[in-house]
Design a protein around this motif. Structure first.
Motif, short mmCIF file in Angstrom:
data_model
loop_
_atom_site.label_atom_id
_atom_site.label_comp_id
_atom_site.label_asym_id
_atom_site.label_seq_id
_atom_site.Cartn_x
_atom_site.Cartn_y
_atom_site.Cartn_z
N PHE A 1 0.82 -1.21 0.00
CA PHE A 1 0.00 0.00 0.00
C PHE A 1 0.86 1.27 0.00
O PHE A 1 0.51 2.26 -0.64
CB PHE A 1 -0.91 0.02 1.24
N ILE A 2 1.96 1.26 0.75
CA ILE A 2 2.78 2.46 0.87
C ILE A 2 3.38 2.84 -0.48
O ILE A 2 3.51 4.02 -0.80
CB ILE A 2 3.90 2.25 1.92
N GLU A 3 3.69 1.85 -1.28
CA GLU A 3 4.22 2.13 -2.62
C GLU A 3 3.19 2.87 -3.47
O GLU A 3 3.52 3.83 -4.15
CB GLU A 3 4.63 0.82 -3.29
N ASP A 4 1.94 2.42 -3.41
CA ASP A 4 0.88 3.11 -4.16
C ASP A 4 0.72 4.56 -3.70
O ASP A 4 0.59 5.47 -4.53
CB ASP A 4 -0.45 2.38 -3.96
N LEU A 5 0.72 4.80 -2.39
CA LEU A 5 0.50 6.15 -1.86
C LEU A 5 1.71 7.05 -2.05
O LEU A 5 1.58 8.28 -2.05
CB LEU A 5 0.13 6.08 -0.38
N SER A 6 2.89 6.45 -2.22
CA SER A 6 4.11 7.25 -2.40
C SER A 6 4.25 7.76 -3.83
O SER A 6 4.88 8.79 -4.07
CB SER A 6 5.34 6.41 -2.04
N GLU A 7 3.67 7.07 -4.76
CA GLU A 7 3.96 7.32 -6.17
C GLU A 7 3.49 8.68 -6.67
O GLU A 7 4.15 9.31 -7.48
CB GLU A 7 3.31 6.22 -7.03
N LEU B 1 6.36 7.34 3.91
CA LEU B 1 6.29 7.26 2.45
C LEU B 1 7.69 7.05 1.88
O LEU B 1 8.68 7.48 2.47
CB LEU B 1 5.67 8.55 1.89
N TYR B 2 7.77 6.38 0.74
CA TYR B 2 9.06 6.09 0.13
C TYR B 2 9.57 7.29 -0.67
O TYR B 2 8.78 8.01 -1.31
CB TYR B 2 8.94 4.89 -0.81
N ASP B 3 10.88 7.50 -0.65
CA ASP B 3 11.47 8.55 -1.49
C ASP B 3 11.78 7.97 -2.86
O ASP B 3 11.62 6.77 -3.11
CB ASP B 3 12.72 9.14 -0.83
N ASN B 4 12.26 8.82 -3.77
CA ASN B 4 12.45 8.37 -5.15
C ASN B 4 13.62 7.41 -5.29
O ASN B 4 13.70 6.65 -6.25
CB ASN B 4 12.64 9.56 -6.09
N GLU B 5 14.52 7.45 -4.31
CA GLU B 5 15.62 6.48 -4.35
C GLU B 5 15.06 5.05 -4.25
O GLU B 5 15.57 4.13 -4.87
CB GLU B 5 16.59 6.75 -3.21
N ARG B 6 13.99 4.91 -3.46
CA ARG B 6 13.33 3.61 -3.33
C ARG B 6 12.38 3.37 -4.50
O ARG B 6 12.30 2.26 -5.04
CB ARG B 6 12.56 3.56 -2.01
N MET B 7 11.67 4.41 -4.94
CA MET B 7 10.63 4.24 -5.94
C MET B 7 11.18 4.09 -7.36
O MET B 7 10.61 3.39 -8.19
CB MET B 7 9.67 5.43 -5.89
N GLN B 8 12.29 4.82 -7.66
CA GLN B 8 12.89 4.77 -9.00
C GLN B 8 11.86 5.11 -10.09
O GLN B 8 11.65 4.37 -11.05
CB GLN B 8 13.49 3.40 -9.27
N LEU B 9 11.21 6.28 -9.90
CA LEU B 9 10.20 6.72 -10.87
C LEU B 9 10.85 7.28 -12.12
O LEU B 9 11.95 7.83 -12.07
CB LEU B 9 9.30 7.79 -10.23
N PRO B 10 10.16 7.20 -13.26
CA PRO B 10 10.67 7.84 -14.48
C PRO B 10 10.80 9.34 -14.27
O PRO B 10 10.13 9.93 -13.41
CB PRO B 10 9.60 7.52 -15.52
N LYS C 1 -0.54 13.93 -6.70
CA LYS C 1 -1.80 14.28 -7.37
C LYS C 1 -2.88 13.26 -7.05
O LYS C 1 -4.05 13.61 -6.89
CB LYS C 1 -1.60 14.37 -8.88
N TYR C 2 -2.50 11.99 -6.95
CA TYR C 2 -3.48 10.96 -6.63
C TYR C 2 -4.09 11.21 -5.25
O TYR C 2 -5.30 11.06 -5.06
CB TYR C 2 -2.84 9.57 -6.66
N SER C 3 -3.28 11.64 -4.30
CA SER C 3 -3.78 11.86 -2.93
C SER C 3 -4.79 12.99 -2.87
O SER C 3 -5.59 13.06 -1.93
CB SER C 3 -2.62 12.13 -1.97
#
Length: 340
Positions: free
Chosen positions: A160-166, A193-202, A169-171
């Motif tokens: 769940f935390i991954e979804d909410l971190s991404e 919440l995860y930072d981008n180092e964990r998330m590796q977003l585009p 705007k979704y929140s």
């Protein structure tokens, strides 16, 4: 015997029977009484002392058990009922003895089945627009000691935390409600919440990564300025503060109001800590101002117990006693009271 004479005899017999029954009844006066005035001399009373808070919690829990025998993913017939019963269990009230042994395990099993059925069907597992679906579940699952970073059955775990971190705007897709309840749920379960180092977003999505600081900024930005110039409080929409939303907003902001270090850790960018405290205290003042003369609250024009409950939770989250004769708000130099 004539027909008329027979009718009169039957009438007299019935009348005398009723008179006999009534004469055997001794009169008893029953009247309402203030339970605190034991010296009142009345014929009957419902109880000798005012019931404790446990009386009401027990009654509510009994009602929940009768109306929600098999909780599953959802609002009233799901997470809120489970959470209420868990709170009763935590406080040790009697009706927990009537909860079936498989009540909570059954809920988890049904919920996990729902998650398994939803996997892969949407970019956001629970709802494309309402982050409160996640928050409500996080509150309940955290109370059950269930890890929301590994939700589901073996071989199909979901975070769940991954979804909410991404996405920030979704929140905010459902307005102010989303950030409020995400913050409450995260703090209830002790999640970060995860930072981008964990998330590796585009690269094109990196700027939208969610943080508590962004959500606090969003809540503060929606503080109400009424048409008469009064500033303070929150609502789903419009220019009049609502007790439910104001109470919920204060619950989400309370940990950061009470602890400057925590405020600095999440780093809201729109205000300093002193200005943040001003916003919170203005919300408290507004709740005192919109309280009804009978001490209750109206939401959408309707008196209701939920609004009262949200205000009580907000005040106690801020270490404020709702029954205190006066409450000092030091940052805005005001004094309020919730006792009517």
């Amino acid at each position: 015997m004539s027909k008329t004479k027979g009718i009169w005899q039957r009438f007299i017999a019935v009348f005398m029977t009723l008179l006999l029954v009534l004469s055997t009844l001794s009169p008893m006066q029953v009247q309402a009484s203030d339970a605190t005035t034991a010296e009142d001399n009345v014929g009957a009373r419902f109880w000798n002392d005012k019931p404790t808070i446990g009386f009401y919690i027990n009654s509510a829990n009994q009602y929940l058990l009768e109306t929600v025998p098999s909780p599953q993913f959802g609002t009233t017939a799901g997470e809120w009922s489970v959470l209420d019963l868990l709170r009763g269990m935590h406080l040790g009230y009697d009706y927990i003895n009537h909860i079936p042994s498989n009540y909570f395990d059954g809920y988890i099993s049904r919920f996990e089945q729902t998650v398994s059925e939803k996997l892969g069907k949407s970019p956001y597992l629970l709802d494309r627009n309402k982050s409160t679906e996640y928050s409500r579940l996080m509150l309940t699952l955290s109370s059950l000691g269930y890890d929301v970073t590994a939700v589901g059955q073996e071989g199909a775990k979901y975070d769940f935390i991954e979804d909410l971190s991404e996405s920030f705007k979704y929140s905010t897709r459902q307005g102010i409600n989303g950030p409020i309840w995400e913050i409450i749920a995260l703090n209830t379960g002790g999640y970060q919440l995860y930072d981008n180092e964990r998330m590796q977003l585009p690269t094109d999505k990196e700027a939208d990564i969610n943080t508590v600081g962004k959500m606090i900024d969003h809540i503060l930005k929606l503080e109400i300025t009424q048409t008469n110039g009064t500033v303070g409080g929150w609502a789903l929409s419009g220019k009049l503060p609502d007790p439910d939303i104001t109470g919920m907003a204060l619950q989400s902001l309370a940990p950061y109001y009470l602890n400057e270090d925590r405020f600095n850790e999440v780093n809201p960018s729109s205000v300093t800590y002193e200005e943040f405290k001003v916003r919170v205290e203005r919300g408290i003042k507004v709740l005192a101002e919109i309280q009804e003369d009978d001490a209750g609250y109206k939401s959408w024009g309707t008196p209701n117990s939920e609004s009262i409950a949200q205000v009580i939770v907000a005040l106690t989250s801020l270490n404020i006693d709702p029954l205190a004769p006066s409450i000092t708000l030091p940052t805005i130099n005001e004094t309020v009271s919730f006792v009517k």
